[in-house]
Scaffold this active site. Structure first.
Site, PDB file in Angstrom:
ATOM      1  N   ARG A  74      13.112  41.614 -64.106  1.00 40.01           N
ATOM      2  CA  ARG A  74      12.146  41.573 -65.340  1.00 40.01           C
ATOM      3  C   ARG A  74      12.019  40.587 -66.151  1.00 40.01           C
ATOM      4  O   ARG A  74      11.379  40.565 -67.190  1.00 40.01           O
ATOM      5  CB  ARG A  74      12.602  43.235 -65.404  1.00 40.01           C
ATOM      6  CG  ARG A  74      12.100  43.945 -66.850  1.00 40.01           C
ATOM      7  CD  ARG A  74      13.044  44.428 -67.562  1.00 40.01           C
ATOM      8  NE  ARG A  74      14.295  44.340 -68.096  1.00 40.01           N
ATOM      9  CZ  ARG A  74      15.479  44.892 -68.335  1.00 40.01           C
ATOM     10  NH1 ARG A  74      15.355  46.176 -68.717  1.00 40.01           N
ATOM     11  NH2 ARG A  74      16.795  44.133 -68.862  1.00 40.01           N
ATOM     12  N   SER A  93      25.768  46.297 -67.700  1.00 44.64           N
ATOM     13  CA  SER A  93      24.264  45.853 -67.964  1.00 44.64           C
ATOM     14  C   SER A  93      23.888  45.640 -69.889  1.00 44.64           C
ATOM     15  O   SER A  93      23.530  46.171 -70.207  1.00 44.64           O
ATOM     16  CB  SER A  93      23.210  46.513 -67.772  1.00 44.64           C
ATOM     17  OG  SER A  93      22.103  45.416 -67.717  1.00 44.64           O
ATOM     18  N   GLU A 141      25.092  55.982 -63.047  1.00 44.71           N
ATOM     19  CA  GLU A 141      24.930  56.648 -62.115  1.00 44.71           C
ATOM     20  C   GLU A 141      23.777  55.703 -62.040  1.00 44.71           C
ATOM     21  O   GLU A 141      23.040  55.772 -61.495  1.00 44.71           O
ATOM     22  CB  GLU A 141      23.880  57.582 -63.673  1.00 44.71           C
ATOM     23  CG  GLU A 141      22.816  56.749 -64.415  1.00 44.71           C
ATOM     24  CD  GLU A 141      23.427  55.357 -65.653  1.00 44.71           C
ATOM     25  OE1 GLU A 141      24.906  55.470 -65.819  1.00 44.71           O
ATOM     26  OE2 GLU A 141      22.880  54.391 -66.378  1.00 44.71           O
ATOM     27  N   CYS A 153      27.538  53.640 -72.021  1.00 45.19           N
ATOM     28  CA  CYS A 153      26.706  52.575 -72.260  1.00 45.19           C
ATOM     29  C   CYS A 153      25.868  52.000 -74.773  1.00 45.19           C
ATOM     30  O   CYS A 153      27.484  52.726 -74.686  1.00 45.19           O
ATOM     31  CB  CYS A 153      25.644  52.206 -71.758  1.00 45.19           C
ATOM     32  SG  CYS A 153      25.557  50.153 -71.782  1.00 45.19           S
ATOM     33  N   HIS A 204      27.202  51.772 -66.590  1.00 47.39           N
ATOM     34  CA  HIS A 204      26.266  52.183 -65.483  1.00 47.39           C
ATOM     35  C   HIS A 204      27.038  53.146 -64.690  1.00 47.39           C
ATOM     36  O   HIS A 204      25.939  52.788 -63.394  1.00 47.39           O
ATOM     37  CB  HIS A 204      25.127  52.228 -65.834  1.00 47.39           C
ATOM     38  CG  HIS A 204      24.506  52.180 -67.155  1.00 47.39           C
ATOM     39  ND1 HIS A 204      23.971  52.831 -67.611  1.00 47.39           N
ATOM     40  CD2 HIS A 204      24.495  50.448 -68.062  1.00 47.39           C
ATOM     41  CE1 HIS A 204      23.634  52.161 -68.573  1.00 47.39           C
ATOM     42  NE2 HIS A 204      23.948  50.527 -68.890  1.00 47.39           N
ATOM     43  N   LYS A 207      25.944  38.219 -71.135  1.00 52.74           N
ATOM     44  CA  LYS A 207      25.174  38.816 -70.634  1.00 52.74           C
ATOM     45  C   LYS A 207      26.206  39.870 -69.771  1.00 52.74           C
ATOM     46  O   LYS A 207      26.220  39.080 -68.655  1.00 52.74           O
ATOM     47  CB  LYS A 207      24.072  39.707 -70.455  1.00 52.74           C
ATOM     48  CG  LYS A 207      23.386  41.126 -70.356  1.00 52.74           C
ATOM     49  CD  LYS A 207      22.512  41.387 -70.019  1.00 52.74           C
ATOM     50  CE  LYS A 207      21.732  42.734 -69.334  1.00 52.74           C
ATOM     51  NZ  LYS A 207      20.529  42.838 -69.070  1.00 52.74           N
TER      52      LYS A 207
HETATM   53  C1  LIG Z   1      23.609  48.798 -73.386  1.00 54.75           C
HETATM   54  C2  LIG Z   1      22.678  49.431 -72.957  1.00 54.75           C
HETATM   55  O1  LIG Z   1      23.167  50.773 -73.212  1.00 54.75           O
HETATM   56  S1  LIG Z   1      21.915  49.568 -71.561  1.00 54.75           S
HETATM   57  C3  LIG Z   1      20.791  50.837 -71.497  1.00 54.75           C
HETATM   58  C4  LIG Z   1      19.302  50.193 -71.645  1.00 54.75           C
HETATM   59  N1  LIG Z   1      19.036  49.894 -70.809  1.00 54.75           N
HETATM   60  C5  LIG Z   1      18.023  50.298 -70.698  1.00 54.75           C
HETATM   61  O2  LIG Z   1      16.509  50.762 -70.900  1.00 54.75           O
HETATM   62  C6  LIG Z   1      16.744  49.655 -69.254  1.00 54.75           C
HETATM   63  C7  LIG Z   1      14.989  49.751 -69.316  1.00 54.75           C
HETATM   64  N2  LIG Z   1      14.974  49.031 -70.415  1.00 54.75           N
HETATM   65  C8  LIG Z   1      14.202  47.923 -70.290  1.00 54.75           C
HETATM   66  O3  LIG Z   1      13.500  47.493 -69.082  1.00 54.75           O
HETATM   67  C9  LIG Z   1      13.209  47.535 -71.099  1.00 54.75           C
HETATM   68  O4  LIG Z   1      13.439  48.087 -72.283  1.00 54.75           O
HETATM   69  C10 LIG Z   1      11.412  48.141 -71.216  1.00 54.75           C
HETATM   70  C11 LIG Z   1      10.734  47.155 -70.715  1.00 54.75           C
HETATM   71  C12 LIG Z   1      11.336  49.254 -71.115  1.00 54.75           C
HETATM   72  C13 LIG Z   1      10.831  47.608 -72.151  1.00 54.75           C
HETATM   73  O5  LIG Z   1      10.998  46.510 -72.654  1.00 54.75           O
HETATM   74  P1  LIG Z   1      10.288  45.360 -74.168  1.00 54.75           P
HETATM   75  O6  LIG Z   1       8.620  46.512 -73.717  1.00 54.75           O
HETATM   76  O7  LIG Z   1       9.660  44.315 -73.949  1.00 54.75           O
HETATM   77  O8  LIG Z   1      10.598  45.866 -75.409  1.00 54.75           O
HETATM   78  P2  LIG Z   1       9.799  47.145 -75.885  1.00 54.75           P
HETATM   79  O9  LIG Z   1       9.920  45.853 -77.699  1.00 54.75           O
HETATM   80  O10 LIG Z   1       8.859  47.781 -76.584  1.00 54.75           O
HETATM   81  O11 LIG Z   1      11.400  48.127 -76.744  1.00 54.75           O
HETATM   82  C14 LIG Z   1      12.187  48.660 -75.837  1.00 54.75           C
HETATM   83  C15 LIG Z   1      12.725  49.915 -76.523  1.00 54.75           C
HETATM   84  O12 LIG Z   1      13.682  49.444 -77.465  1.00 54.75           O
HETATM   85  C16 LIG Z   1      14.018  50.582 -78.267  1.00 54.75           C
HETATM   86  N3  LIG Z   1      13.774  49.648 -79.610  1.00 54.75           N
HETATM   87  C17 LIG Z   1      13.136  48.381 -80.089  1.00 54.75           C
HETATM   88  N4  LIG Z   1      13.368  48.859 -80.944  1.00 54.75           N
HETATM   89  C18 LIG Z   1      13.678  49.338 -81.911  1.00 54.75           C
HETATM   90  C19 LIG Z   1      14.192  49.635 -83.358  1.00 54.75           C
HETATM   91  N5  LIG Z   1      13.483  48.962 -83.698  1.00 54.75           N
HETATM   92  N6  LIG Z   1      14.765  50.596 -82.782  1.00 54.75           N
HETATM   93  C20 LIG Z   1      14.534  52.009 -81.985  1.00 54.75           C
HETATM   94  N7  LIG Z   1      14.539  51.721 -80.864  1.00 54.75           N
HETATM   95  C21 LIG Z   1      14.225  50.367 -80.172  1.00 54.75           C
HETATM   96  C22 LIG Z   1      12.826  51.826 -77.899  1.00 54.75           C
HETATM   97  O13 LIG Z   1      13.333  52.478 -76.890  1.00 54.75           O
HETATM   98  C23 LIG Z   1      12.030  50.888 -77.214  1.00 54.75           C
HETATM   99  O14 LIG Z   1      11.119  51.478 -76.116  1.00 54.75           O
HETATM  100  P3  LIG Z   1      10.953  52.769 -76.227  1.00 54.75           P
HETATM  101  O15 LIG Z   1       9.138  52.323 -77.175  1.00 54.75           O
HETATM  102  O16 LIG Z   1       9.968  53.101 -75.407  1.00 54.75           O
HETATM  103  O17 LIG Z   1      11.295  53.909 -76.697  1.00 54.75           O
HETATM  104  N1  LIG Z   2      20.596  47.306 -69.465  1.00 63.28           N
HETATM  105  C1  LIG Z   2      20.106  46.362 -70.626  1.00 63.28           C
HETATM  106  C2  LIG Z   2      20.718  45.985 -71.732  1.00 63.28           C
HETATM  107  C3  LIG Z   2      19.254  45.490 -73.369  1.00 63.28           C
HETATM  108  O1  LIG Z   2      20.288  46.471 -74.070  1.00 63.28           O
HETATM  109  C4  LIG Z   2      18.833  45.996 -69.429  1.00 63.28           C
HETATM  110  O2  LIG Z   2      19.037  44.934 -69.104  1.00 63.28           O
HETATM  111  O3  LIG Z   2      17.946  46.561 -69.957  1.00 63.28           O
END
Ligand SMILES: CC(=O)SCCNC(=O)CCNC(=O)[C@H](O)C(C)(C)COP(=O)(O)OP(=O)(O)OC[C@H]1O[C@@H](n2cnc3c(N)ncnc32)[C@H](O)[C@@H]1OP(=O)(O)O
Ligand SMILES: N[C@@H](CCO)C(=O)O
Length: 315
Positions: free
Chosen positions: A249, A192, A237, A142, A235, A163
């Site tokens: 969410r 996703s 996984e 991803c 993904h 998306k």
């Molecule tokens: C495209 C892909 O690779 S998909 C893989 C990613 N998928 C996922 O992360 C799915 C699960 N994640 C989620 O559901 C959401 O991100 C949540 C629920 C964990 C958090 O959502 P919110 O609280 O609204 O977002 P928030 O603004 O706090 O940022 C979430 C994360 O983004 C990342 N992030 C945000 N801003 C930055 C930044 N400027 N630089 C680096 N990382 C950042 C961090 O990892 C942050 O989580 P952390 O503080 O625990 O490390």
């Molecule tokens: N798979 C992620 C995409 C966001 O970068 C999510 O829906 O949380």
């Protein structure tokens, strides 16, 4: 695992064409066997489900694996307890002098930001640079796949009009490849993401091989010629209910999100989602480990560095 058979069997040459590794009596007697060393850089904000998902797939092998988890140190994580990470995760300083057979870098929810605006981009570059000389094969998925393609080959990403969210089908583009052994002509994988990569640039990069693609959603798995860099846009996984969790969410947050495509029978969220990617997920990770096991040097001191081709990064 290689199969030991008599050298004279006709099957040897047939299996070789299919990339199936056979060894003769002499090689079997002298073969050195050791555990594989795997490092996982977990960039997901909620780390524990990803640990389980990846270890489930990696654990499905008769090989012995030593698995370490690494984390980003240059940005405080807000969603995972710091003490848990201190206790169970390594940092770059811990691993910088170690060598690994396999390195997995996860996705991260930072795909809409330019790479250079991600707080931990400088630290990512340290991991990428280190992997060039300290890792035999790196599997990126991803966001990490997008980031690795950008860093290694200058492939840009672009924001999608909506998306890509659901379960999608991809066709194999090669008859035989060690990472696709045992696959049907097509497979399914959860997606996703809000972004995609520049497929034309990938096609025009001679160092890259496309392993699978779909007409509607583009390229899905890419490898360099020696399978030392593998990029999966999606993904494998994900658990059965991960997309459902993401859907709920986003709905609760009032974000514009539609039902995951090709997920619920009759698009009815009351139904149990269809689990059509599980066997491919296991097979893909199994194939990767098998490939690494066959090709990594017995002593990692003899590891040849990986040649990075992207002129943007001056390597
Ligand atoms: C495209 C892909 O690779 S998909 C893989 C990613 N998928 C996922 O992360 C799915 C699960 N994640 C989620 O559901 C959401 O991100 C949540 C629920 C964990 C958090 O959502 P919110 O609280 O609204 O977002 P928030 O603004 O706090 O940022 C979430 C994360 O983004 C990342 N992030 C945000 N801003 C930055 C930044 N400027 N630089 C680096 N990382 C950042 C961090 O990892 C942050 O989580 P952390 O503080 O625990 O490390
Ligand atoms: N798979 C992620 C995409 C966001 O970068 C999510 O829906 O949380």
């Amino acid at each position: 695992m290689p199969i030991k058979i008599a050298d004279g069997l006709d099957a040897v040459s047939e299996l070789k064409k299919e990339g199936i590794v056979t060894i003769g009596e002499k090689r079997a007697r002298t073969q050195d066997i050791r555990p594989l060393h795997i490092l996982i850089l977990n960039l997901m904000p909620i780390k524990k489900p990803t640990e389980v998902q990846l270890l489930r797939l990696l654990g499905d092998t008769p090989l012995q694996l030593d698995v370490d988890f690494a984390r980003i140190a240059s940005r405080e994580t807000t969603h995972t307890d710091r003490s848990y990470l201190d206790e169970n995760y390594l940092t770059f300083d811990d691993i910088k002098d170690r060598k690994y057979d396999g390195f997995i870098i996860t996705g991260a929810p930072v795909e809409k930001m330019p790479y250079e605006e991600v707080d931990y981009w400088p630290e990512m570059l340290k991991y990428f640079n280190w992997a060039d000389s300290h890792v035999f094969s790196t599997l990126h998925f991803c966001w990490a796949a997008q980031a690795g393609l950008y860093r290694d080959y200058g492939v840009e990403k672009r924001i999608l009009p909506r998306k890509l969210f659901g379960i999608y089908q991809y066709n194999l583009t090669l008859a035989y490849h060690p990472l696709l052994r045992g696959f049907d002509d097509r497979y399914f994988i959860p997606q996703s993401r809000h972004t995609s990569i520049d497929d034309k640039k990938v096609d025009a990069t001679p160092e890259l091989t496309v392993l699978s693609r779909s007409e509607e959603n583009g390229i899905n798995i890419i490898s360099d010629k020696e399978s030392r860099r593998i990029f999966v846009l999606g993904h494998f996984e994900y658990d059965l209910r991960t997309l459902e969790w993401e859907y709920k969410r986003d709905r609760e947050k009032g974000l514009p999100i539609r039902l995951p495509e090709n997920y619920y029978p009759y698009d009815d969220p009351q139904e149990k989602p269809r689990f059509v990617w599980c066997s491919y997920a296991h097979l893909f990770y199994h194939n990767w480990l098998n490939f690494v096991y066959q090709e990594t040097p017995y002593s990692l001191d003899n590891l040849m560095p990986f040649n990075v081709h992207n002129p943007l990064h001056g390597n």
